[in-house]
Motif scaffolding. Sequence first.
Motif, mmCIF file in Angstrom:
data_model
loop_
_atom_site.group_PDB
_atom_site.id
_atom_site.type_symbol
_atom_site.label_atom_id
_atom_site.label_comp_id
_atom_site.label_asym_id
_atom_site.label_seq_id
_atom_site.Cartn_x
_atom_site.Cartn_y
_atom_site.Cartn_z
ATOM 1 N N LEU A 1 9.448 7.296 -11.340
ATOM 2 C CA LEU A 1 10.472 6.846 -10.396
ATOM 3 C C LEU A 1 10.576 7.700 -9.134
ATOM 4 N N HIS A 2 9.679 8.657 -8.941
ATOM 5 C CA HIS A 2 9.883 9.597 -7.820
ATOM 6 C C HIS A 2 9.913 8.882 -6.468
ATOM 7 N N ASP A 3 9.185 7.761 -6.354
ATOM 8 C CA ASP A 3 9.190 7.018 -5.087
ATOM 9 C C ASP A 3 10.077 5.780 -5.146
ATOM 10 N N PHE A 4 11.052 5.796 -6.040
ATOM 11 C CA PHE A 4 11.914 4.618 -6.167
ATOM 12 C C PHE A 4 12.561 4.271 -4.831
ATOM 13 N N GLN B 1 0.843 -1.191 0.000
ATOM 14 C CA GLN B 1 0.000 0.000 0.000
ATOM 15 C C GLN B 1 0.883 1.248 0.000
ATOM 16 N N TYR B 2 0.431 2.272 -0.724
ATOM 17 C CA TYR B 2 1.171 3.524 -0.777
ATOM 18 C C TYR B 2 0.802 4.387 0.434
ATOM 19 N N GLY B 3 1.585 4.256 1.495
ATOM 20 C CA GLY B 3 1.295 5.000 2.723
ATOM 21 C C GLY B 3 -0.111 4.713 3.207
HETATM 22 FE FE LIG Z 1 4.608 9.522 -4.342
#
Ligand SMILES: [Fe+2]
Length: 192
Positions: free
Chosen positions: A55-58, A21-23
């Motif tokens: 890729l910002h959350d790589f 899950q994203y946060g």
């Molecule tokens: Fe993000």
Amino acid sequence: MEPGEVLDYIRDRIEGGRGRQYGEEPVSEYEHALQCATLAEQDGADEELVVAALLHDFGRLVVKDDELSDSVESDVDDGVKRKDHGEVGARALKPYFSDQVLFCVGQHAESKRYLCTTEPEYHDGLSAGSITTLEKQGGLMSAEELEAFESSPFVSDAVRVRRWDDGGKIPGMQTKSLDHFLEVTGRQLQTA
Ligand SMILES: [Fe+2]
């Protein structure tokens, strides 16, 4: 690494985000990456920024679940401690991408702080999860921090990536495929 190996590495890490899950948001890390890149394309962004959005959350994808934090330092492959997942991601991608891409990745939390400081209505439009992490990320910028951030030639790019980041939290949103975005990514690789 050869270009093909770099793309395999990136594919592997993004695929690894399918079950995470994203946060506190209602999408997985995998969906979030594809949604942000899709929003960038829909906005007519250059390929470099589509890649930065993808890729910002790589940095979240190269650490273990229990090391994931917006404020606590994370240990990466080289054992060096870093402040946030933006920095972690930029460090992991550094050999392969332009300074423009790396700035947008490395500074995406700072871009949120910047926008909150300069646009009160931006702050009011953030998700609850994003407002919670803002304080952990340092809250509003001081005058000195603003000046330092604005000295980069890539501020407007980083702000665009940040807005796609904020938008890419939509359950069930139709996106282009990871294959498609890896093709775009392949064209932006800076391998010697
Ligand atoms: Fe993000």
